[in-house]
Design an enzyme around this catalytic site. Structure first.
Site, PDB file in Angstrom:
ATOM      1  N   ASP A  28     -65.272  86.109   3.248  1.00  0.00           N
ATOM      2  CA  ASP A  28     -66.500  85.873   3.491  1.00  0.00           C
ATOM      3  C   ASP A  28     -67.132  85.102   2.263  1.00  0.00           C
ATOM      4  O   ASP A  28     -67.173  85.282   1.081  1.00  0.00           O
ATOM      5  CB  ASP A  28     -67.178  87.279   3.555  1.00  0.00           C
ATOM      6  N   LEU A  29     -67.538  83.685   2.625  1.00  0.00           N
ATOM      7  CA  LEU A  29     -68.092  82.845   1.634  1.00  0.00           C
ATOM      8  C   LEU A  29     -69.301  83.442   0.794  1.00  0.00           C
ATOM      9  O   LEU A  29     -70.024  83.955   1.703  1.00  0.00           O
ATOM     10  CB  LEU A  29     -68.133  81.617   2.133  1.00  0.00           C
ATOM     11  N   TYR A  33     -75.090  78.803   2.150  1.00  0.00           N
ATOM     12  CA  TYR A  33     -75.951  77.825   2.386  1.00  0.00           C
ATOM     13  C   TYR A  33     -76.214  77.373   0.997  1.00  0.00           C
ATOM     14  O   TYR A  33     -76.229  76.345   0.590  1.00  0.00           O
ATOM     15  CB  TYR A  33     -77.165  78.042   2.912  1.00  0.00           C
ATOM     16  N   ARG A  65     -81.277  86.862  -6.463  1.00  0.00           N
ATOM     17  CA  ARG A  65     -81.344  88.314  -6.008  1.00  0.00           C
ATOM     18  C   ARG A  65     -81.685  88.929  -7.152  1.00  0.00           C
ATOM     19  O   ARG A  65     -81.932  90.302  -6.874  1.00  0.00           O
ATOM     20  CB  ARG A  65     -79.790  88.252  -5.399  1.00  0.00           C
ATOM     21  N   ASP A 120     -69.577  80.994   7.492  1.00  0.00           N
ATOM     22  CA  ASP A 120     -69.031  81.349   6.462  1.00  0.00           C
ATOM     23  C   ASP A 120     -67.954  82.616   6.483  1.00  0.00           C
ATOM     24  O   ASP A 120     -67.816  83.100   5.290  1.00  0.00           O
ATOM     25  CB  ASP A 120     -70.201  81.936   5.509  1.00  0.00           C
ATOM     26  N   GLU A 121     -67.386  82.836   7.659  1.00  0.00           N
ATOM     27  CA  GLU A 121     -66.315  83.877   7.456  1.00  0.00           C
ATOM     28  C   GLU A 121     -65.359  83.510   8.363  1.00  0.00           C
ATOM     29  O   GLU A 121     -65.356  82.546   9.417  1.00  0.00           O
ATOM     30  CB  GLU A 121     -67.147  85.248   8.341  1.00  0.00           C
TER      31      GLU A 121
END
Length: 528
Positions: A28-29, A33, A65, A120-121
């Site tokens: 999982d990147l 984005y 975040r 992305d996965e």
């Protein structure tokens, strides 16, 4: 009454899996984005960054975040939490799509069993790679563990399943290192015995980390998750029905009587749901293939005039045509989709039509010429969908049934590799059979015609006129046969056309020397 599961069936199913079980990696990147934008502009790397679509922050980097900004947060709320937040327009998906394909391609070089899941996965079945390493192990070998082990559970190096998963952690580490070194992109990885568990465990430690889940911890790990919808394969509709039964957490589902699930969902679906709650899932990796369709869409508060619809089409269409140009194949079908106002609970409506045959060769070569023609076709589709006044909140365009096109010499086509640098045009012209003079010392009987050059008597002695002999000889027999069939069909059609126009051209569908001899005798071209 419960359906029995015959022992013979279980034994057959067990034979499909390696003795040590499967080893699946889910990658999982990280904040995909935003990470792509930071690669495009490295100065953004240390700053709070979000990618914006409409009035939503679709994703943000880890600097953002820290301020409490999360996925799908409104721009207004995000700015309130972090006034210095930098927002990049993420509505053009091209750079994200390109990086996504690069990631999948790179992973595919390492392991052929790669399955894409969104941009992305990716899932990888590395069982064969692990098995090879396992067989090469020497007695008393030291096997390092890469990354985290869930709950810091001790790996039992006397257990073949544990050993294989430990070896898988090394392969996952190498995969992530390759993504970082060659593409500059990071991601998390989960290593487990099936896809569902690998996906769920990959997010335990973030960012740029990996986690290994041992079989003994499957149930405990699943029980720790707060909601049943965290399980891949349990969607929103199933979740609603389970919640009506009082099932919200995965632990609730694990302990819920199976016979009550069967009353609600039926035996087969109930068994599957129960097994998913226990981490029992054996779905196969579906290797990635080029997409069979391309689409793009735009959502908006509301539009209500044809001119606004036309403007949206003009925004979306050039991007789609550019993607088709890069792909190299030609679409056969054009599709239009809309969502009427109010948009939240409205279903999308679609209408499609075949692309006129004379336009298909132009894709990828004459896009500017295609734009106004396709625009008018789409507007005709739109008018058929809308009877009068309208209000739309979404419009989508799509091309589907992508196929290789004869004469398309893009790198996506096998013809690109078979075509000669120069072609002999004379070979495309029908030739009359020639009578060769037979030397006196020849053992060939006079009066027997040689086949014309265009008519190979045996496939293994010739190649189709437009194919490089060296390349042709390296092709598999089934590909050679397909090329011969295509060549014969083209020759037959061309020569029959010539026969009809002249009235005296030979029926060049004849294949025997006797038929050719008989024909030319009747025309007075030979006396023997």
């Amino acid at each position: 009454m419960e359906e029995p599961f015959p022992e013979e069936q279980d034994e057959e199913e067990d034979e499909e899996w390696p003795r040590g079980g499967r080893v699946i990696v889910h990658i999982d990147l990280d904040c995909f984005y935003a990470q792509v934008e930071m690669l495009r502009n490295p100065q953004l790397r240390s700053k709070p960054l979000g990618t914006q679509q409409k009035n939503i922050v679709v994703t943000c980097n880890y600097e953002a975040r820290k301020f409490g900004i999360g996925k799908l947060m409104s721009v207004k709320e995000a700015k309130e939490k972090c006034p210095e937040l930098i927002l990049v327009n993420g509505e053009d998906l091209t750079p994200y799509r390109e990086m996504s394909y690069k990631v999948t391609e790179l992973l595919g070089e390492f392991c052929p069993l790669v399955e894409r899941l969104g941009f992305d996965e990716n899932f990888l079945d590395i069982t064969e790679l692990v098995e090879k390493k396992f067989q090469e192990l020497e007695p008393n070998s030291q096997i390092p563990i890469f990354g985290h082990v869930y709950k810091e559970e001790a790996v039992n190096f006397q257990d073949p399943v544990h050993i294989r998963l430990a070896l898988g952690s090394g392969i996952a580490w190498e995969l992530r290192d390759r993504l970082r070194s060659q593409l500059g992109i990071t991601g998390c990885a989960g290593i487990a015995s099936n896809k569902s568990l690998a996906k769920m465990i990959s997010g335990v430690f973030k960012p740029d980390q990996q986690t290994l889940l041992l079989p003994e911890n499957h149930r405990e790990f699943l029980s720790s998750l707060d909601h049943i919808q965290k399980i891949p394969g349990i969607g929103s509709k199933t979740t609603e029905r389970l919640e009506k039964l009082g099932v919200r957490k995965i632990q609730d589902l694990q302990e819920f009587p199976v016979f009550l699930l069967e009353k609600e969902f039926g035996i087969s679906a109930a068994q599957r749901i129960h097994e998913l709650s226990l981490g029992q899932e054996n779905s196969q990796i579906i290797p990635w293939k080029p997409p069979q369709s391309f689409s793009d869409e735009d959502s908006f508060p509301k539009i209500s005039t044809e001119e606004e619809v036309r403007e949206k089409i003009r925004e979306l269409l050039p991007k789609l045509l550019e993607r088709i140009s890069q792909d190299g194949r030609k679409p056969q079908t054009l599709r239009l989709g809309i969502r009427k106002f109010p948009g939240k609970n409205s279903r999308r409506e679609f209408r499609q039509c075949p692309i006129p045959k004379h336009l298909i060769p132009k894709f990828g070569q004459e896009n500017e010429e295609l734009l106004p023609i396709l625009e008018e076709i789409l507007m005709k589709l739109f008018r058929k969908m809308i009877g009068g006044k309208f209000q739309l909140t979404l419009l989508s365009l799509g091309f589907s049934k992508l196929q290789e096109f004869p004469g398309n010499l893009g790198k996506g086509s096998i013809k690109f590799y078979l075509k000669r640098e120069s072609q002999n045009k004379e070979m495309d012209t029908p030739r009359a059979p020639k009578i060769q003079k037979i030397p006196e010392n020849s053992d060939k009987k006079p009066g027997i015609l040689d086949f014309p050059r265009n008519f190979p008597a045996k496939k293994e002695e010739k190649v189709p006129p437009d194919v490089d002999p060296e390349v042709f000889s390296e092709l598999p027999p089934e590909i050679q046969e397909e090329l011969w069939t295509q060549w014969r069909n083209r020759d037959w059609e061309r020569r029959n056309s010539l026969e009809k126009s002249s009235g005296k051209a030979p029926n060049l569908g004849m294949r025997s020397q006797c038929d050719l001899l008989r024909y030319w005798k009747s025309q007075g071209n030979f006396s023997g």
